[in-house]
Design a protein around this motif. Structure first.
Motif, PDB file in Angstrom:
ATOM      1  N   ALA A   2       0.975  -1.247   0.136  1.00 31.92           N
ATOM      2  CA  ALA A   2       0.007   0.154   0.086  1.00 31.92           C
ATOM      3  C   ALA A   2       0.963   1.226   0.073  1.00 31.92           C
ATOM      4  N   GLU A   3       1.908   1.117   0.647  1.00 33.70           N
ATOM      5  CA  GLU A   3       2.825   2.584   0.745  1.00 33.70           C
ATOM      6  C   GLU A   3       3.528   2.533  -0.665  1.00 33.70           C
ATOM      7  N   GLU A   4       3.919   1.254  -1.300  1.00 31.49           N
ATOM      8  CA  GLU A   4       4.475   1.304  -2.395  1.00 31.49           C
ATOM      9  C   GLU A   4       3.537   2.012  -3.507  1.00 31.49           C
ATOM     10  N   LEU A   5       2.375   1.729  -3.380  1.00 30.92           N
ATOM     11  CA  LEU A   5       1.334   2.325  -4.436  1.00 30.92           C
ATOM     12  C   LEU A   5       0.753   3.504  -4.165  1.00 30.92           C
ATOM     13  N   GLY A   6       1.203   4.351  -3.091  1.00 29.30           N
ATOM     14  CA  GLY A   6       0.887   5.534  -2.636  1.00 29.30           C
ATOM     15  C   GLY A   6      -0.360   5.861  -2.202  1.00 29.30           C
ATOM     16  N   LEU A  18      -4.990   2.149  -9.177  1.00 23.10           N
ATOM     17  CA  LEU A  18      -3.774   1.764  -9.213  1.00 23.10           C
ATOM     18  C   LEU A  18      -3.754   0.209  -9.234  1.00 23.10           C
ATOM     19  N   LYS A  19      -2.511  -0.221  -9.798  1.00 17.78           N
ATOM     20  CA  LYS A  19      -2.454  -1.781  -9.974  1.00 17.78           C
ATOM     21  C   LYS A  19      -1.070  -2.201  -9.530  1.00 17.78           C
ATOM     22  N   ARG A  20      -0.928  -3.483  -9.002  1.00 12.25           N
ATOM     23  CA  ARG A  20       0.212  -4.158  -8.516  1.00 12.25           C
ATOM     24  C   ARG A  20      -0.009  -5.464  -8.398  1.00 12.25           C
ATOM     25  N   ALA A  21       1.149  -6.203  -8.739  1.00 13.36           N
ATOM     26  CA  ALA A  21       1.145  -7.702  -8.400  1.00 13.36           C
ATOM     27  C   ALA A  21       1.365  -7.914  -6.893  1.00 13.36           C
ATOM     28  N   ILE A  22       0.802  -9.117  -6.788  1.00 10.32           N
ATOM     29  CA  ILE A  22       0.729  -9.708  -5.363  1.00 10.32           C
ATOM     30  C   ILE A  22       1.848 -10.843  -5.091  1.00 10.32           C
ATOM     31  N   TYR A  23       2.472 -10.530  -4.062  1.00 10.17           N
ATOM     32  CA  TYR A  23       3.557 -11.946  -3.925  1.00 10.17           C
ATOM     33  C   TYR A  23       3.200 -12.658  -2.759  1.00 10.17           C
ATOM     34  N   LEU A  45      -2.895  -5.874   1.747  1.00 10.26           N
ATOM     35  CA  LEU A  45      -1.760  -4.994   1.226  1.00 10.26           C
ATOM     36  C   LEU A  45      -0.942  -3.808   2.134  1.00 10.26           C
ATOM     37  N   GLY A  46      -1.303  -4.108   3.448  1.00 11.52           N
ATOM     38  CA  GLY A  46      -0.781  -3.331   4.334  1.00 11.52           C
ATOM     39  C   GLY A  46      -1.788  -2.032   4.654  1.00 11.52           C
ATOM     40  N   ILE A  47      -3.045  -2.148   4.451  1.00 15.35           N
ATOM     41  CA  ILE A  47      -3.918  -1.036   4.486  1.00 15.35           C
ATOM     42  C   ILE A  47      -4.537  -1.307   5.965  1.00 15.35           C
TER      43      ILE A  47
END
Length: 427
Positions: A324-328, A374-379, A386-388
């Motif tokens: 979540a921090e990486e996504l801003g 926003l979009k992102r791969a999940i590992y 996502l840290g929210i």
């Protein structure tokens, strides 16, 4: 005459005094206890931690040194009159006050009490005999209240700067109970800094090197001076349920600037007309309390911000280093859609994220209500949300009791102040 060599010599001596002064280490221990309590609370409420004990402690100690050196340079230009016994008395008063309220560690309260005590002592018919018989009475009577008020003013101007620039990152999200019994989110901005001051003070056995600048509060420096190490603590604790952390930090910083400037003016006036010293002492306490009550009063009139809405879930906090921090994603934004599905409940978020375990697409509403995509791969191994950290709903198990904290609350190993949500007991 070259004054820099004596300044360096006295400065090294003052540094040695500071390093063996137990009150400076008491301040650092308090900060460690404070962050330990904060991390305990985060684990209990959110099942994760948002702060690091070691990094936060080192950061505030470092900024305390930077701020202390800057404040010392400012105070050296005006000069102050202060003795070691007055420093010990101020710390003694502060420690006693902290037994009742943590916020009383602010030097303003100790200086205000000392100023009031000096005025009361001067009104007693046997004041002279008391000073001769008791060292404490002599210390109270000999304290230079205008100089102390200048120190308090400088520390609060420094505190205003630190709060404005760092207050937003020193925030603790909380679950609270609203006026109607519903669960709401809040942001508690709290920070403490141990500030080492190196004060240029009159000293009969000190250096007589002529200073290249005039001093307002200590003209007797020409007869001898030295540098005195004075460990001080500054800090603030404020709760907001309606503002974003950065806005609350700016608001609080501006109030501290006003307080510092008003108190500086009162100190200068008291220096030239001694009857105003009592007024300055009363202002040190009364105005400080007034700022706290003003913030609480203004918050009480506002509508709670950190509650879920019809168009999505409110973000209360972001786990550092998380996706979540990486996504801003920012505190105060609303998670509107996940993987194309509308989000109205916490279970909707979990269900929508499970639709695609390798990828996530989000639609987030910012403070202005505009949509951000926003979009992102999940590992594997990443935070399940996502840290929210979401604002509370009625199903949260614990919430924080809004009550004053005293020193014993920090010394206890057990976490205090948490209440159980009665609505979840039957679940």
């Amino acid at each position: 005459m070259d004054v820099w060599n004596p300044l360096l010599d006295r400065g090294l001596h003052a540094l040695g005094q500071l390093l063996i002064n137990p009150f400076y280490y008491i301040g650092i221990v308090f900060i460690v206890l404070h962050y330990r309590k904060q991390i305990q609370l985060e684990r209990k409420l959110f099942h994760t931690r948002l702060h690091s004990l070691l990094s936060e402690t080192w950061r505030v100690v470092l900024w305390g040194w930077v701020g202390g050196i800057c404040a010392s340079l400012l105070l050296a230009l005006v000069g102050v009159s202060l003795h070691a016994d007055a420093v010990l008395l101020l710390w003694g008063i502060t420690i006693v006050l902290m037994l009742f309220r943590i916020r009383f560690l602010c030097l303003a309260y100790a200086v205000g009490i000392l100023g009031i005590a000096q005025a009361v002592l001067s009104w007693l018919p046997n004041a002279d005999s008391l000073q001769q018989s008791y060292a404490l009475a002599a210390t109270v009577a000999g304290a230079d209240i205008p100089s102390l008020l200048v120190i308090v003013a400088a520390l609060h101007l420094l505190e205003g700067l630190l709060v404005s620039t760092q207050g937003a990152r020193m925030v603790s999200p909380l679950f609270l109970e609203g006026k109607r019994g519903q669960m709401i989110g809040g942001q508690q901005l709290q920070g403490f800094w141990p500030v080492p001051l190196f004060l240029l003070v009159p000293f009969a056995g000190g250096s007589t090197a002529e200073l290249p600048w005039p001093t307002l509060f200590a003209p007797e420096l020409g007869m001898g001076w030295t540098l005195l190490a004075f460990p001080a603590m500054i800090g603030f604790t404020e709760l907001t349920i309606s503002k974003l952390p950065r806005k609350q930090a700016k608001f609080s910083g501006n109030l501290l600037y006003v307080y510092g400037l008003v108190l500086l003016g009162a100190a200068i006036a008291a220096h030239f007309w001694s009857p105003l010293m009592l007024l300055g002492a009363l202002l040190a306490i009364g105005l400080h309390e007034g700022l706290l009550y003003y913030n609480a009063w203004s918050e009480d009139k506002q509508i709670p911000r950190y509650m879920h809405a019809m168009n999505g879930l409110m973000v209360l906090a972001i786990v550092p280093g998380s996706p979540a921090e990486e996504l801003g994603i920012q505190v105060g934004e609303i998670i509107h859609k996940v993987n194309g599905h509308r989000i109205r409940h916490r279970t909707d978020l979990h269900a929508a994220m499970s639709l695609n375990s390798a990828y996530c697409r989000l639609e987030v509403l910012n403070e202005q209500g505009e949509v951000r995509f926003l979009k992102r791969a999940i590992y594997a191994g990443e935070h399940h949300q996502l840290g929210i950290v979401l604002a509370p709903d009625q199903e949260v198990r614990y919430f924080m009791e809004q009550r004053p904290m005293h020193l014993f609350s920090y010394l206890r190993g057990k976490l205090t102040g948490l209440l159980t949500n009665d609505s979840t007991k039957s679940m």
